[in-house]
Design a protein around this motif. Sequence first.
Motif, short mmCIF file in Angstrom:
data_model
loop_
_atom_site.label_atom_id
_atom_site.label_comp_id
_atom_site.label_asym_id
_atom_site.label_seq_id
_atom_site.Cartn_x
_atom_site.Cartn_y
_atom_site.Cartn_z
N ALA A 355 118.27 16.98 11.80
CA ALA A 355 119.54 17.54 11.31
C ALA A 355 119.24 18.87 10.65
N SER A 356 119.26 19.92 11.45
CA SER A 356 118.99 21.25 10.91
C SER A 356 120.27 21.91 10.41
N ASN A 357 121.43 21.28 10.63
CA ASN A 357 122.73 21.77 10.19
C ASN A 357 123.11 23.09 10.84
N VAL A 358 122.34 24.16 10.60
CA VAL A 358 122.48 25.36 11.43
C VAL A 358 121.64 25.10 12.68
N PRO A 359 122.25 25.05 13.85
CA PRO A 359 121.47 24.70 15.05
C PRO A 359 120.29 25.64 15.28
N MET A 360 119.19 25.06 15.74
CA MET A 360 118.04 25.88 16.08
C MET A 360 118.33 26.71 17.33
N VAL A 361 117.72 27.89 17.38
CA VAL A 361 117.85 28.75 18.55
C VAL A 361 116.58 28.59 19.40
N GLU A 362 116.36 29.51 20.33
CA GLU A 362 115.23 29.39 21.25
C GLU A 362 113.90 29.40 20.50
N THR A 363 113.00 28.55 20.97
CA THR A 363 111.68 28.43 20.35
C THR A 363 110.98 29.77 20.26
N GLU A 364 111.10 30.58 21.29
CA GLU A 364 110.40 31.88 21.33
C GLU A 364 110.77 32.76 20.14
N LYS A 365 112.01 32.66 19.69
CA LYS A 365 112.45 33.51 18.58
C LYS A 365 111.76 33.13 17.27
N TYR A 366 111.50 31.83 17.06
CA TYR A 366 110.78 31.40 15.86
C TYR A 366 109.32 31.84 15.93
N ILE A 367 108.76 31.76 17.12
CA ILE A 367 107.37 32.18 17.28
C ILE A 367 107.23 33.68 17.07
N GLU A 368 108.14 34.46 17.66
CA GLU A 368 108.10 35.92 17.50
C GLU A 368 108.28 36.32 16.04
N ALA A 369 109.08 35.56 15.29
CA ALA A 369 109.31 35.85 13.87
C ALA A 369 108.19 35.32 12.99
N ARG A 370 107.16 34.72 13.61
CA ARG A 370 106.01 34.14 12.90
C ARG A 370 106.45 33.04 11.92
N LEU A 371 107.46 32.29 12.34
CA LEU A 371 107.95 31.16 11.55
C LEU A 371 107.38 29.84 12.05
N TRP A 372 107.03 29.77 13.33
CA TRP A 372 106.38 28.60 13.92
C TRP A 372 105.04 29.02 14.47
N HIS A 373 104.02 28.22 14.17
CA HIS A 373 102.66 28.53 14.63
C HIS A 373 102.05 27.30 15.30
N THR A 374 101.14 27.55 16.22
CA THR A 374 100.45 26.49 16.95
C THR A 374 98.97 26.84 17.07
N PRO A 436 97.85 20.05 20.41
CA PRO A 436 97.68 21.04 19.36
C PRO A 436 98.55 20.74 18.14
N PHE A 437 98.23 21.43 17.05
CA PHE A 437 98.94 21.19 15.79
C PHE A 437 99.89 22.35 15.51
N HIS A 438 100.98 22.02 14.79
CA HIS A 438 102.04 22.99 14.60
C HIS A 438 102.41 23.13 13.12
N ALA A 439 103.02 24.27 12.80
CA ALA A 439 103.54 24.52 11.46
C ALA A 439 104.87 25.24 11.57
N ALA A 440 105.81 24.86 10.71
CA ALA A 440 107.12 25.52 10.64
C ALA A 440 107.39 25.93 9.20
N ALA A 441 107.93 27.13 9.04
CA ALA A 441 108.17 27.70 7.71
C ALA A 441 109.45 27.14 7.09
N PHE A 442 109.36 26.80 5.81
CA PHE A 442 110.50 26.30 5.04
C PHE A 442 110.67 27.10 3.76
N GLY A 443 111.91 27.18 3.31
CA GLY A 443 112.23 27.77 2.02
C GLY A 443 113.11 26.83 1.23
#
Length: 511
Positions: A355-374, A436-443
């Motif tokens: 439940a992200s409430n604001v729907p997630m967008v394309e995975t590539e955009k999080y990776i490009e923004a350095r918010l998701w790492h693998t 592989p292992f993953h990380a997602a940025a939170f605030g």
Amino acid sequence: MTVWNEEVDVLVAGTGGGLAGAYTAAREGLSVAVVEATDKFGGTTAYSGGGGMWFPGNPVLRRAGVDDSFEDALTYYRAVVGDRTPVELQETYVRGGARVIEYLERDESFAFHMYPWPDYFGKAPKARVDGKRHIVPAPLRAAELGELSESVRGPLSTDRHGAPQPESLIGGRALVGRFLLAMSKYPNVSLRRNAPLVELVVEDGGVVGAIVEVEGVRTAIRTRRGVLLAAGGFEGNDELRQRFGVPGVARDTMGPSGNQGRAHEAAMAVGADTDLMDQAWWSPGLIHPDGRAAFALWFTAGIFVNQRGERFVNESAPYDRLGREVIAGMANGSVTLPYWMIYDDTAGVVPPVQASNVPMVETEKYIEARLWHTADTLEELAAKLDIPGDSLAATVIRFNELADKGVDEDLGRGDEAYDRAFTNGASPLVPIRKGPFHAAAFGISDLGTKGGLRTDTAARVLDTSGAPIRGLYAAGNTMAAVSGTAYPGGGNPIGASVLFSHLAVLDMLDR
């Protein structure tokens, strides 16, 4: 002397839970003007996915055979809230919800369902771990509401990403829609958008009306019975957040941008007292590519780590409690933003957030923004996050040991009913093993500020001496929260807003 442009019995500022007051006024034969600061009705209420209300012992629950008592509910509520707010205010809330639902259900425009949602402090005395103190509005087809449906705020997928409006209003949008539908039957209601209340008018020590900027034009509205301020919090105003010490920033709130605190400031200018002004309804926030952290819950796996690569919080705790732990860590320097969700590849690269409430967008955009790492290893992942690799690896090893035991000896994840609400009662401790292992940025995000105007049990606003200001009432996030610094259960914010808006107008009827 004020030159009045119009006169009504009741003026309501805000169109979330405040609509309960407007509806009550109209139904009881009073003329009412409703003013909304933005171009959409609904306020923060319209962004609520469930639109729930925590109302113990209400008729919806009684018809379902729920065995509960007001005494038990009060025992729980007082244990959680403590003496941070007046006992009589707490009792008014706990006992009053059932009566307001009885009132609404006499109108066929309203329908509610039980939606079990565990109390947020499951170890407190008389907590309902089965969640049977919580109800939600029934969905409403947009066609039933007609053209008014287009004026209801949300959903977030539409407002943030431009998704098409759904055919039915659900959750908070359904509640707002049902109030609008019910009020459409009465000729004594006027609804105005783009009309913020900016000033209160006082004569002989009492509030007799307000100045409203209707499409930018100052309009003086005189009131015969009273002004109800239910215009949300001030979460969208960074200057006020800083002035009162509210952690976080306006960008990351879930409240609409129109929640600027104008009603708060107008009331304070005529002597209203305030409380809890440094408080909000907190939550962890998944950071999206637009840079905004948005309320997220229902984590089916993963752990949160700080800049030292260490776990610091029960990741399955109720969102406000979790958010407060993040803020406490920020205050003592043990947590900096962003902190990271660490998870494995069992379900792929997308974080296990249901439940992200604001729907997630394309995975590539999080990776490009350095918010998701693998990365193939935890040490390599840690390097990308600029945290100690040996520490992160040790943290995961320790967590996996706890997961294998099924008991979180470190932080108590899974010890309360809410922790297991999204796993059908199973342990929420899911090991992190598959690379592989993953990380997602939170605030840190919030559902709005909860500091506001002090009121009595009739929602009358109090001055700094504790006396009611004649003609002035408050509810919702414009009112200092009855729950104090706690969040006892889902549906407390909307429930309190609906109830105290209703009680405000009942008091006006006696004037």
